[in-house]
Design a protein around this motif. Structure first.
Motif, short mmCIF file in Angstrom:
data_model
loop_
_atom_site.label_atom_id
_atom_site.label_comp_id
_atom_site.label_asym_id
_atom_site.label_seq_id
_atom_site.Cartn_x
_atom_site.Cartn_y
_atom_site.Cartn_z
N TRP A 1 0.81 -1.21 0.00
CA TRP A 1 0.00 0.00 0.00
C TRP A 1 0.86 1.28 0.00
O TRP A 1 0.39 2.34 -0.44
N ALA A 2 2.11 1.18 0.46
CA ALA A 2 2.96 2.38 0.56
C ALA A 2 3.24 3.01 -0.81
O ALA A 2 3.02 4.21 -1.00
N PRO A 3 3.75 2.23 -1.79
CA PRO A 3 3.98 2.86 -3.10
C PRO A 3 2.69 3.30 -3.78
O PRO A 3 2.71 4.25 -4.58
N ILE A 4 1.57 2.65 -3.48
CA ILE A 4 0.30 3.08 -4.06
C ILE A 4 -0.08 4.46 -3.55
O ILE A 4 -0.50 5.34 -4.33
N VAL A 5 0.09 4.69 -2.26
CA VAL A 5 -0.20 6.01 -1.68
C VAL A 5 0.73 7.06 -2.25
O VAL A 5 0.31 8.17 -2.64
N VAL A 6 2.04 6.73 -2.33
CA VAL A 6 3.01 7.67 -2.88
C VAL A 6 2.65 8.02 -4.33
O VAL A 6 2.70 9.18 -4.75
N GLY A 7 2.27 6.99 -5.11
CA GLY A 7 1.90 7.22 -6.50
C GLY A 7 0.69 8.11 -6.64
O GLY A 7 0.66 9.01 -7.49
N ALA A 8 -0.33 7.88 -5.81
CA ALA A 8 -1.55 8.68 -5.88
C ALA A 8 -1.27 10.14 -5.54
O ALA A 8 -1.77 11.06 -6.20
N VAL A 9 -0.46 10.37 -4.50
CA VAL A 9 -0.12 11.74 -4.11
C VAL A 9 0.69 12.43 -5.21
O VAL A 9 0.45 13.60 -5.54
N ALA A 10 1.65 11.70 -5.79
CA ALA A 10 2.48 12.28 -6.85
C ALA A 10 1.65 12.64 -8.08
O ALA A 10 1.85 13.69 -8.70
N LEU A 11 0.68 11.78 -8.44
CA LEU A 11 -0.17 12.07 -9.58
C LEU A 11 -1.05 13.29 -9.33
O LEU A 11 -1.27 14.11 -10.23
N ALA A 12 -1.56 13.40 -8.10
CA ALA A 12 -2.36 14.58 -7.76
C ALA A 12 -1.52 15.85 -7.87
O ALA A 12 -1.98 16.88 -8.41
N ALA A 13 -0.28 15.79 -7.41
CA ALA A 13 0.61 16.95 -7.51
C ALA A 13 0.95 17.24 -8.98
O ALA A 13 1.05 18.41 -9.39
N PHE A 14 1.12 16.19 -9.78
CA PHE A 14 1.41 16.36 -11.20
C PHE A 14 0.27 17.09 -11.90
O PHE A 14 0.49 18.04 -12.67
N ILE A 15 -0.96 16.68 -11.62
CA ILE A 15 -2.12 17.31 -12.24
C ILE A 15 -2.22 18.78 -11.83
O ILE A 15 -2.44 19.68 -12.66
N GLY A 16 -2.02 19.05 -10.53
CA GLY A 16 -2.08 20.43 -10.07
C GLY A 16 -1.01 21.31 -10.72
O GLY A 16 -1.29 22.46 -11.07
N ARG A 17 0.18 20.74 -10.90
CA ARG A 17 1.25 21.54 -11.50
C ARG A 17 0.97 21.81 -12.99
O ARG A 17 1.27 22.89 -13.49
N GLN A 18 0.38 20.85 -13.68
CA GLN A 18 0.08 21.07 -15.10
C GLN A 18 -0.98 22.15 -15.27
O GLN A 18 -0.91 22.97 -16.19
N VAL A 19 -1.97 22.17 -14.38
CA VAL A 19 -3.00 23.21 -14.44
C VAL A 19 -2.37 24.58 -14.23
O VAL A 19 -2.72 25.57 -14.90
N LEU A 20 -1.39 24.66 -13.32
CA LEU A 20 -0.71 25.92 -13.08
C LEU A 20 0.16 26.34 -14.27
O LEU A 20 0.12 27.50 -14.70
N GLN B 1 -0.02 25.41 -17.45
CA GLN B 1 -0.67 25.63 -18.75
C GLN B 1 -1.21 27.05 -18.88
O GLN B 1 -1.46 27.54 -19.99
N ARG B 2 -1.38 27.75 -17.77
CA ARG B 2 -1.78 29.16 -17.84
C ARG B 2 -0.66 30.00 -18.43
O ARG B 2 -0.91 31.09 -18.97
N GLN B 3 0.57 29.49 -18.34
CA GLN B 3 1.73 30.19 -18.90
C GLN B 3 2.20 29.52 -20.19
O GLN B 3 3.28 29.83 -20.69
N GLU B 4 1.40 28.60 -20.72
CA GLU B 4 1.74 27.85 -21.93
C GLU B 4 3.06 27.10 -21.77
O GLU B 4 3.85 26.99 -22.70
N ARG B 5 3.32 26.56 -20.55
CA ARG B 5 4.56 25.83 -20.29
C ARG B 5 4.30 24.44 -19.75
O ARG B 5 5.21 23.79 -19.24
N ALA B 6 3.09 23.95 -19.83
CA ALA B 6 2.76 22.65 -19.25
C ALA B 6 3.47 21.52 -19.99
O ALA B 6 3.57 21.53 -21.21
#
Length: 512
Positions: free
Chosen positions: A244-263, A265-270
């Motif tokens: 379960w440990a790597p699954i939790v790490v993966g889920a958190v990392a993906l959530a952070a990845f999505i948030g960073r892409q949203v940020l 793409q406003r600057q056309e740098r995603a």
């Protein structure tokens, strides 16, 4: 709002393909076929590899799921690569990496180097598919895209389907290393042809690579898949790190990845622009495609060869031949289904296709030790026919609704999810089969495989329900107020408020 003059120019660019467009697409398709073939070519060799390399079945499956996972990690960067480098540079780098990985795999003394070779192969393969799909969107007129994408279906679907057949034929008389020795000259020939013919005009721009996004993507997809694979391996032993440990790490990392892409793409740098998700048609097609690949690469390409070899006790050669008719059916349906899509749209094809897939997956659950190989072949043909009705319409529909500046990102998202779904399917079905064995040994048997097929059947039902939400874009009337709705080629299935602003960069991207 879109400038009518620029719209007309963009439309005319689509209608009149550049010289030698067919040659360029043929080179890309042939190269991608050789590379995608390697996704599943080792699936029938799992039993031989466990004996020769002294590893467990769940460890051996990493040679397939690791290949898919690597592609899922690399593919999100392809949108950046397609903007930063020319198609020729990307093509040559892709085939070079693939050739080096193939050579290392053929020479591998043990599992470690073999896995490294497969990962390098996957790095080269990952770049090829988005390059192929993006090139089609640029080179092929809108009215003919269905037929052309039908040809690409041969690469995306038939190559993985033929992988077990070719692998079984090689293993029947030669060792597993020859799987790579026979592929290596094909890769070399494709590279030479690409050097001569791969000439596609394209302008690049210096887009900065966001390293943090790459790391978050790698940790996200890697953690989730490693956790699932570890659950399967835990059936036969203990692990230092709980699954379960790597699954939790993966889920958190993906959530952070999505948030960073949203940020970004406003600057056309995603690294991976997520604005294609604002299109309803793209979202529905993406979900269906994920379910389709999960079942195709997880159930049909992995579980079925294991069932044939461990339950029916047939040779690797026979198990490979058993899935050949289905692969041929899928290939033969590619262009006819593409032409039907150009005339009818997606819904009349996708709904019956999803129904056939669901029915065939439940028929797999009826297989047992007394079943015949002929029954397996018949059910597999129905399964692949269902996929044939779905794949081309879904791929074409999902990308055609996007504006030009989002094609590379849309194809990267689509290709990423295909590989993630295949990797998850491989890990999940092997895990279920290993944990459900009647003997409790962790080695998949008839009871464990039947349970895994039941899970696949439930996924098939979910796919059929999802297919009911597919719209037939050829029949739909564009919503009023959507810019460009007067031109059917430019009409988009957009529902979200404020989405007009997403289309403004389209002219800039085309002009650049």
């Amino acid at each position: 709002m879109i400038d009518p003059a620029s719209t007309a120019t963009a439309g005319s660019d689509r209608v009149v393909p550049p010289p030698k467009a067919n040659v360029l697409i043929a080179v890309l398709v042939a190269s991608a076929f050789v590379m995608i073939l390697n996704e599943t070519i080792l699936s029938v060799a799992l039993r031989d590899l466990t004996v020769d390399l002294d590893i467990t079945t769940t460890t051996a499956q990493w040679l397939t799921s690791g290949f898919l996972l690597t592609m899922a990690v690399v593919i999100p960067t392809t949108a950046f690569l397609l903007e930063r480098f020319t198609p020729r540079q990307i093509f040559l780098a892709s085939l070079t990496l693939f050739g080096v990985g193939t050579l290392l795999s053929a020479l591998a003394p043990g599992f470690g180097m073999l896995l490294v070779g497969r990962i390098i192969q996957a790095c080269g393969t990952a770049v090829m598919m988005p390059l192929l799909m993006t090139s089609v969107m640029r080179l092929v007129p809108v009215a003919n895209r269905g037929a052309t994408m039908g040809t690409i279906t041969i690469v995306i679907a038939v190559a993985p389907a033929l992988g077990p057949t070719i692998g079984g034929a090689v293993l029947s008389s030669l060792g597993w290393r020859w799987i790579f020795w026979l592929v290596l000259p094909l890769a070399a020939v494709a590279l030479v042809i690409g050097v001569v013919w791969m000439r596609l005009e394209s302008e690049t721009r210096k887009v900065p690579l966001d390293v943090l996004s790459v790391l978050l993507s790698a940790f996200g997809f890697g953690g989730l898949l490693y956790g699932l694979a570890s659950i399967g391996e835990s059936a036969g032993g203990e692990h230092l790190v709980p699954p379960w440990a790597p699954i939790v790490v993966g889920a958190v990392a993906l959530a952070a990845f999505i948030g960073r892409q949203v940020l970004l793409q406003r600057q056309e740098r995603a690294l991976l622009d997520l604005r294609p998700f604002t299109y309803r048609t793209f979202r529905v097609a993406l979900v269906l495609t994920a379910l389709l690949f999960l079942c195709m690469l997880g159930a049909a390409a992995i579980l079925l060869p294991l069932y044939l070899q461990t339950v029916l006790n047939v040779s690797t050669f026979v198990s490979g031949l058993a899935v050949l008719p289905g692969g041929l059916v899928l290939g033969l349906l590619g262009r006819p289904v593409g032409r039907l899509f150009d005339r009818l749209g997606a819904r009349p094809l996708v709904v019956p296709g999803a129904g056939a897939m669901a029915v065939s997956l439940w028929l797999f659950t009826t297989l047992g030790p007394e079943s015949s190989v002929g029954m397996v072949v018949a059910i597999h043909v129905v399964f692949m026919a269902g996929l044939g009705l779905m794949m081309t319409p879904l791929m074409t529909e999902s990308l055609s609704v996007l504006p030009d500046n989002l094609h590379s990102h849309g194809s990267a998202i689509l290709a990423t999810l295909q590989q993630v779904a295949g990797a998850f399917g491989t890990a999940v079905f092997i895990t279920v089969a290993s944990l459900s064995t009647s003997q409790g040994t962790g080695a998949p048997d008839a009871a464990g495989l039947r349970t895994a097929f039941i899970v696949a059947g439930c996924i098939g039902v979910a796919a059929f329900i999802t297919s009911l939400f597919v719209r037939s874009s050829k029949k739909d009337t564009p919503e009023s107020g959507v810019p460009g709705a007067a031109d059917p080629a430019l009409a988009l299935d957009v529902e979200e408020p404020g989405v007009e602003s997403l289309r403004a960069p389209s002219r800039v991207a085309s002009d650049s």
